[in-house]
Design a protein around this motif. Structure first.
Motif, PDB file in Angstrom:
ATOM      1  N   ALA A 165       0.833  -1.200   0.000  1.00  0.00           N
ATOM      2  CA  ALA A 165       0.000   0.000   0.000  1.00  0.00           C
ATOM      3  C   ALA A 165       0.872   1.256   0.000  1.00  0.00           C
ATOM      4  CB  ALA A 165      -0.922  -0.010   1.212  1.00  0.00           C
ATOM      5  N   ALA A 166       1.978   1.234   0.737  1.00  0.00           N
ATOM      6  CA  ALA A 166       2.864   2.402   0.796  1.00  0.00           C
ATOM      7  C   ALA A 166       3.482   2.692  -0.566  1.00  0.00           C
ATOM      8  CB  ALA A 166       3.958   2.169   1.842  1.00  0.00           C
ATOM      9  N   GLU A 167       3.858   1.639  -1.273  1.00  0.00           N
ATOM     10  CA  GLU A 167       4.447   1.837  -2.602  1.00  0.00           C
ATOM     11  C   GLU A 167       3.418   2.385  -3.581  1.00  0.00           C
ATOM     12  OE1 GLU A 167       7.925  -1.560  -2.878  1.00  0.00           O
ATOM     13  OE2 GLU A 167       5.825  -2.189  -2.994  1.00  0.00           O
ATOM     14  N   ARG A 168       2.172   1.895  -3.508  1.00  0.00           N
ATOM     15  CA  ARG A 168       1.136   2.372  -4.419  1.00  0.00           C
ATOM     16  C   ARG A 168       0.738   3.805  -4.097  1.00  0.00           C
ATOM     17  NH1 ARG A 168       1.162   2.445  -7.992  1.00  0.00           N
ATOM     18  NH2 ARG A 168      -0.979   2.559  -8.696  1.00  0.00           N
ATOM     19  N   ALA A 169       0.929   4.217  -2.854  1.00  0.00           N
ATOM     20  CA  ALA A 169       0.579   5.586  -2.465  1.00  0.00           C
ATOM     21  C   ALA A 169       1.464   6.620  -3.156  1.00  0.00           C
ATOM     22  CB  ALA A 169       0.675   5.743  -0.946  1.00  0.00           C
ATOM     23  N   ARG A 170       2.575   6.175  -3.740  1.00  0.00           N
ATOM     24  CA  ARG A 170       3.445   7.102  -4.468  1.00  0.00           C
ATOM     25  C   ARG A 170       2.794   7.607  -5.745  1.00  0.00           C
ATOM     26  NH1 ARG A 170       9.002   4.254  -5.563  1.00  0.00           N
ATOM     27  NH2 ARG A 170       9.299   6.223  -6.691  1.00  0.00           N
ATOM     28  N   GLY A 171       1.735   6.951  -6.184  1.00  0.00           N
ATOM     29  CA  GLY A 171       1.062   7.370  -7.405  1.00  0.00           C
ATOM     30  C   GLY A 171       1.561   6.595  -8.606  1.00  0.00           C
ATOM     31  N   GLN A 172       1.413   7.203  -9.780  1.00  0.00           N
ATOM     32  CA  GLN A 172       1.832   6.562 -11.012  1.00  0.00           C
ATOM     33  C   GLN A 172       3.347   6.713 -11.207  1.00  0.00           C
ATOM     34  OE1 GLN A 172      -0.132   4.562 -12.359  1.00  0.00           O
ATOM     35  NE2 GLN A 172      -2.041   5.205 -11.398  1.00  0.00           N
ATOM     36  N   PHE A 173       3.856   6.197 -12.328  1.00  0.00           N
ATOM     37  CA  PHE A 173       5.295   6.078 -12.543  1.00  0.00           C
ATOM     38  C   PHE A 173       6.045   7.399 -12.370  1.00  0.00           C
ATOM     39  CE2 PHE A 173       9.238   5.366 -14.852  1.00  0.00           C
ATOM     40  CZ  PHE A 173       9.530   4.041 -14.574  1.00  0.00           C
ATOM     41  N   TRP A 174       5.448   8.485 -12.864  1.00  0.00           N
ATOM     42  CA  TRP A 174       6.091   9.800 -12.786  1.00  0.00           C
ATOM     43  C   TRP A 174       5.584  10.630 -11.615  1.00  0.00           C
ATOM     44  CZ3 TRP A 174       4.749   9.828 -18.594  1.00  0.00           C
ATOM     45  CH2 TRP A 174       5.742   9.127 -19.301  1.00  0.00           C
ATOM     46  N   GLY A 175       4.911   9.977 -10.650  1.00  0.00           N
ATOM     47  CA  GLY A 175       4.451  10.678  -9.458  1.00  0.00           C
ATOM     48  C   GLY A 175       3.073  11.290  -9.573  1.00  0.00           C
ATOM     49  N   VAL A 176       2.411  11.126 -10.693  1.00  0.00           N
ATOM     50  CA  VAL A 176       1.049  11.653 -10.847  1.00  0.00           C
ATOM     51  C   VAL A 176       0.115  10.844  -9.949  1.00  0.00           C
ATOM     52  CG1 VAL A 176      -0.883  11.962 -12.449  1.00  0.00           C
ATOM     53  CG2 VAL A 176       1.474  12.384 -13.207  1.00  0.00           C
ATOM     54  N   HIS A 177      -0.689  11.528  -9.153  1.00  0.00           N
ATOM     55  CA  HIS A 177      -1.603  10.828  -8.261  1.00  0.00           C
ATOM     56  C   HIS A 177      -2.909  10.509  -8.976  1.00  0.00           C
ATOM     57  CE1 HIS A 177       0.531  10.716  -4.402  1.00  0.00           C
ATOM     58  NE2 HIS A 177       1.155  11.782  -4.882  1.00  0.00           N
ATOM     59  N   THR A 178      -3.394   9.319  -8.723  1.00  0.00           N
ATOM     60  CA  THR A 178      -4.567   8.822  -9.418  1.00  0.00           C
ATOM     61  C   THR A 178      -5.831   9.499  -8.904  1.00  0.00           C
ATOM     62  OG1 THR A 178      -3.458   6.682  -9.556  1.00  0.00           O
ATOM     63  CG2 THR A 178      -5.805   6.729 -10.088  1.00  0.00           C
ATOM     64  N   ILE A 179      -6.707   9.913  -9.833  1.00  0.00           N
ATOM     65  CA  ILE A 179      -7.963  10.548  -9.465  1.00  0.00           C
ATOM     66  C   ILE A 179      -8.831   9.559  -8.691  1.00  0.00           C
ATOM     67  CG2 ILE A 179      -9.092   9.924 -11.645  1.00  0.00           C
ATOM     68  CD1 ILE A 179     -10.479  12.671 -11.537  1.00  0.00           C
ATOM     69  N   GLU A 180      -9.596  10.048  -7.700  1.00  0.00           N
ATOM     70  CA  GLU A 180     -10.356   9.174  -6.810  1.00  0.00           C
ATOM     71  C   GLU A 180     -11.356   8.302  -7.557  1.00  0.00           C
ATOM     72  OE1 GLU A 180     -11.638   7.289  -3.372  1.00  0.00           O
ATOM     73  OE2 GLU A 180      -9.834   8.479  -3.777  1.00  0.00           O
ATOM     74  N   SER A 181     -11.985   8.833  -8.607  1.00  0.00           N
ATOM     75  CA  SER A 181     -12.995   8.052  -9.325  1.00  0.00           C
ATOM     76  C   SER A 181     -12.407   6.797  -9.957  1.00  0.00           C
ATOM     77  CB  SER A 181     -13.655   8.909 -10.415  1.00  0.00           C
ATOM     78  OG  SER A 181     -12.704   9.334 -11.379  1.00  0.00           O
ATOM     79  N   PHE A 182     -11.097   6.791 -10.222  1.00  0.00           N
ATOM     80  CA  PHE A 182     -10.459   5.611 -10.805  1.00  0.00           C
ATOM     81  C   PHE A 182     -10.534   4.432  -9.847  1.00  0.00           C
ATOM     82  CE2 PHE A 182      -6.890   3.038 -12.402  1.00  0.00           C
ATOM     83  CZ  PHE A 182      -7.171   3.053 -13.758  1.00  0.00           C
ATOM     84  N   HIS A 183     -10.616   4.708  -8.552  1.00  0.00           N
ATOM     85  CA  HIS A 183     -10.684   3.653  -7.547  1.00  0.00           C
ATOM     86  C   HIS A 183     -12.124   3.261  -7.208  1.00  0.00           C
ATOM     87  CE1 HIS A 183      -6.409   3.989  -6.876  1.00  0.00           C
ATOM     88  NE2 HIS A 183      -6.518   5.260  -6.556  1.00  0.00           N
ATOM     89  N   THR A 184     -13.098   4.089  -7.575  1.00  0.00           N
ATOM     90  CA  THR A 184     -14.467   3.856  -7.125  1.00  0.00           C
ATOM     91  C   THR A 184     -15.459   3.608  -8.255  1.00  0.00           C
ATOM     92  OG1 THR A 184     -14.887   6.246  -7.083  1.00  0.00           O
ATOM     93  CG2 THR A 184     -14.117   5.224  -5.038  1.00  0.00           C
ATOM     94  N   TYR A 185     -15.235   4.182  -9.437  1.00  0.00           N
ATOM     95  CA  TYR A 185     -16.228   4.088 -10.499  1.00  0.00           C
ATOM     96  C   TYR A 185     -16.085   2.802 -11.305  1.00  0.00           C
ATOM     97  CZ  TYR A 185     -19.109   5.246 -14.553  1.00  0.00           C
ATOM     98  OH  TYR A 185     -20.062   5.231 -15.538  1.00  0.00           O
ATOM     99  N   GLY A 186     -17.202   2.186 -11.593  1.00  0.00           N
ATOM    100  CA  GLY A 186     -17.249   1.024 -12.455  1.00  0.00           C
ATOM    101  C   GLY A 186     -18.624   0.941 -13.065  1.00  0.00           C
TER     102      GLY A 186
END
Length: 318
Positions: A289-310
């Motif tokens: 979880a700590a590693e994923r909290a860093r965001g994407q490869f270049w440090g861009v943080h993932t928008i919340e809807s990406f984790h919740t919307y389906g």
């Protein structure tokens, strides 16, 4: 170490449900650049210019968006029989159908989460009409360069109430290999990136934030270069397509991405890049979880809807 299964070749096509069939069709033809291969009933069958079978997307009118089914192709008639026997032993089999446009008899079943799947072997190769005939025989279709000009269906990402159970099912019953996964500090598995080939991922399971079952996260379509992803983003903007995540590079699986919503409400990715796995004894990468909290490869943080919307959408729990 058990010898890997090699009975299932790949995802042949996916069926996408849409409550706005005309608008969704325009999106896939004019913006994504796909070709209409056939129409039957309430469905339209579409292909990318690199598809060797007749189509990779079945677009079907429905009351709600989501995944109708995902179709897998076996390596041989004998491989199909072996996998059907293994599926039936799990109790998740639903029986045979006569097939669909472009392929023969198919065995229908679900994964433990309830996503509909089918497995078949007999399939029709694509025969292009004269205006789409390629210049070289090793290409299935002429490149017309319309819209984003996607080449093929690349992968399917589905949401699941229990990632580990579904991941284990497709590994043990269908022969998928696990290349990357996410495990939280409490041992909960929240993501699994699997493949039937050397590609870093073809099927992904991600934990459903609302604990629902059978939902779709996204379908991803391949282009050959990052520049084509950027061009697709420009096309999305000019055509009023909602961009959920602008082009960037994933940390997990290292693919380059663009995410948007097609008019029916389903999330669609335009993708390229990633890596290949050639080793027979590859050790899956496990992310914390700590590693994923860093965001994407270049440090861009993932928008919340990406984790919740389906799709289909569900109400968040109270």
């Amino acid at each position: 170490m058990a010898e890997a299964l090699h009975d299932v070749a790949r995802i042949a096509h996916a069926e996408l449900l849409t409550p706005k069939p005309d608008e969704s069709l325009r999106f896939f033809v004019e913006i994504m650049g796909m070709e209409v291969e056939a129409e039957e009933g309430g469905s339209v069958y579409l292909r990318g210019w690199g598809d060797y079978l007749r189509y990779s997307l079945k677009l079907t009118e429905a009351a709600q968006p989501g995944l109708g089914h995902m179709a897998l192709r076996a390596w041989s008639p004998e491989a199909l029989e072996r996998r059907v026997e293994a599926i039936e032993a799990t109790g998740l089999g639903q029986g045979w159908t006569d097939g669909d446009v472009g392929h023969g008899p198919a065995y229908r079943f679900t994964d433990p989460d309830g996503h509909a799947l089918e497995l078949f072997y007999e399939a029709e190769r694509y025969v292009p009409p004269e205006h789409l005939r390629p210049s070289w025989r090793n290409q299935p279709q002429r490149y017309v360069g319309r819209g984003a000009a996607v080449k093929r269906l690349d992968h399917v990402n589905v949401l699941a109430a229990d990632v580990r159970t579904n991941r284990t099912f497709v590994q043990e019953v269908l022969g998928y290999r696990l290349y990357e996964r996410i495990e939280l500090d409490d041992g909960t598995e929240t993501g699994a990136w699997l493949s039937l080939s050397i590609a870093a991922h073809e099927l992904i399971y991600v934990k459903d934030a609302y604990g629902a079952s059978g939902r779709l996260h996204h379908l991803a379509f391949w282009v050959d270069t990052r520049e084509e992803c950027l061009r697709a983003a420009d096309l999305f903007v000019d055509n009023g397509v909602y961009i959920e995540a602008a082009p960037s590079k994933h940390a997990v699986a290292a693919g380059f991405f663009l995410y948007g919503y097609e008019p029916g409400g389903n999330r669609i990715e335009v993708t390229t890049g990633g890596y290949f796995v050639y080793d027979p004894d590859y050790e899956p990468v496990t992310w914390t979880a700590a590693e994923r909290a860093r965001g994407q490869f270049w440090g861009v943080h993932t928008i919340e809807s990406f984790h919740t919307y389906g799709t289909p959408p569900v109400e968040p729990p109270a």
